[in-house]
Structures are given as structure tokens and as C-alpha cells.
Design an enzyme around this catalytic site. Sequence first.
Site, PDB file in Angstrom:
ATOM      1  N   GLY A 167       0.823  -1.196   0.000  1.00 11.17           N
ATOM      2  CA  GLY A 167       0.000   0.000   0.000  1.00 11.17           C
ATOM      3  C   GLY A 167       0.860   1.249   0.000  1.00 11.17           C
ATOM      4  O   GLY A 167       1.847   1.351  -0.738  1.00 11.17           O
ATOM      5  N   CYS A 168       0.499   2.205   0.824  1.00 12.63           N
ATOM      6  CA  CYS A 168       1.204   3.476   0.932  1.00 12.63           C
ATOM      7  C   CYS A 168       2.699   3.277   1.147  1.00 12.63           C
ATOM      8  O   CYS A 168       3.117   2.677   2.127  1.00 12.63           O
ATOM      9  CB  CYS A 168       0.610   4.247   2.105  1.00 12.63           C
ATOM     10  SG  CYS A 168       1.634   5.576   2.736  1.00 12.63           S
ATOM     11  N   PHE A 169       3.529   3.797   0.229  1.00 12.08           N
ATOM     12  CA  PHE A 169       4.968   3.563   0.400  1.00 12.08           C
ATOM     13  C   PHE A 169       5.553   4.374   1.543  1.00 12.08           C
ATOM     14  O   PHE A 169       6.604   4.027   2.072  1.00 12.08           O
ATOM     15  CB  PHE A 169       5.758   3.727  -0.894  1.00 12.08           C
ATOM     16  CG  PHE A 169       5.604   5.014  -1.679  1.00 12.08           C
ATOM     17  CD1 PHE A 169       5.184   6.210  -1.119  1.00 12.08           C
ATOM     18  CD2 PHE A 169       5.911   4.991  -3.033  1.00 12.08           C
ATOM     19  CE1 PHE A 169       5.078   7.366  -1.872  1.00 12.08           C
ATOM     20  CE2 PHE A 169       5.808   6.147  -3.809  1.00 12.08           C
ATOM     21  CZ  PHE A 169       5.382   7.342  -3.224  1.00 12.08           C
TER      22      PHE A 169
END
Length: 213
Positions: free
Chosen positions: A48-50
Site C-alpha cells: 500500500g502506501c509507500f
Amino acid sequence: MKAVLVAALAAFSLSGAALAQSETYVHPAQPEGADLPEGLAHTVFASGCFWCTEADFEKLDGVVEVVSGFTGGRQQNPDYYDVARGRTGHNEAARIIYDPSVISYDELLHHYWRNVDPFDDGGQFCDRGSGYAPGIFPVDAEQHAAAEASLQSVQALFERPVIVPVRDLTTFWPAGIEHQDYYQTHPARYQRYRFGCRRDQRLRQIWNGVEEG
């Protein structure tokens, strides 16, 4: 949700010219890791969100650096907003640069699983779309075999299908400098984002009480 947050430009540097990044995306990393200092190894994970993947891995002993970026897609020099909108085929991902004499790939895999929703391939947490889909991107045959074995071990813990793919790494494109170490350069914004996404709440829901064989 994350794609609509406006990130202010932040100074970013890595120790060692071999690991230098650029806001113009000119330093892609190849599977063979030719840019790595001797004795270090690398791998790539998408969860998901890096910003969150980077924060989750940088706290580990033996991890030298984590770089936020993109992999798995077809476009050269992918743009952050195009990835977020699913236009390039890339995943947001993080390149983990580590010292294998301190931390093993198997230990990185274990940490990865405890920081991903293994049942959601339509994004992760509040971030939806293919750009936020999870994935494991091994860099060689040894990592690939370990990743597949790890996937089977995790599947044995649950009755529902684990749908995180294992895909060989091709090219990893670093994101712009405004995304690197975001959890450190914008701690208040990062914490609001992470809490608002209920990332940690969902992880506790999945993993608390899971007994490993």
C-alpha cells in the site's frame, strides 16, 4: 486518500553516492543491484502506501536504507499521480537495502506479512486501486523460492485465501524526494494519515492472536 495530500518538498539524502536518489527519477534500480555497496543486498515489497512501508522497515536492525518508489509497471519514469490513478501498471513499493549478515531475507518476509493486509488485492487500507495493491518482488531465484515458501506458510494460518502475488522484480523507480522519509519530514501529517486510514487497527485485527506453526 494519500494521493490528494500535498507534500512539501523536503531535503533528502542517502549515505553513499551509489544510493543517491533524484526528484527527476533518473536512478532506477535493477534486480542485480549493481548500485549496491559490497556486502549489502536488496529486495522490494509493496504494502500500500509507500510512506508506511518505508516507515515499517526502516526501524529494523540490519536495514540500511529504504527507498519509496514504484515497480511492476510498463511505463518509464512513472509519475506519482499516474501510479495512484492506476494508469501505469505500477505498484507503490519500497526498496529495502539491507545487510544480510544482520538480518535475513526470511526475517524481512516475516516483517512484511505482519504489516500488510494479505486478503486485499484491490489496494490497502484506505488507499484503493491497483497502484496500492500488495506484492512481493524478489530479485533472484533464491528470494523467489523463499517468498513462495513464506506465502504458503502464511496461507496455512488462515482459512480464507491469501492473495498477495510474488512477482520477479524488473525495474524499481524511486519516487521524488518529497516522498522519501515522509514519516520523518512530515511526522504530524504522516501520523494523521496513518491513523485516519486505520492501518494499524486493521493489522491488529488480522494478526493479533494468530498462532504460528
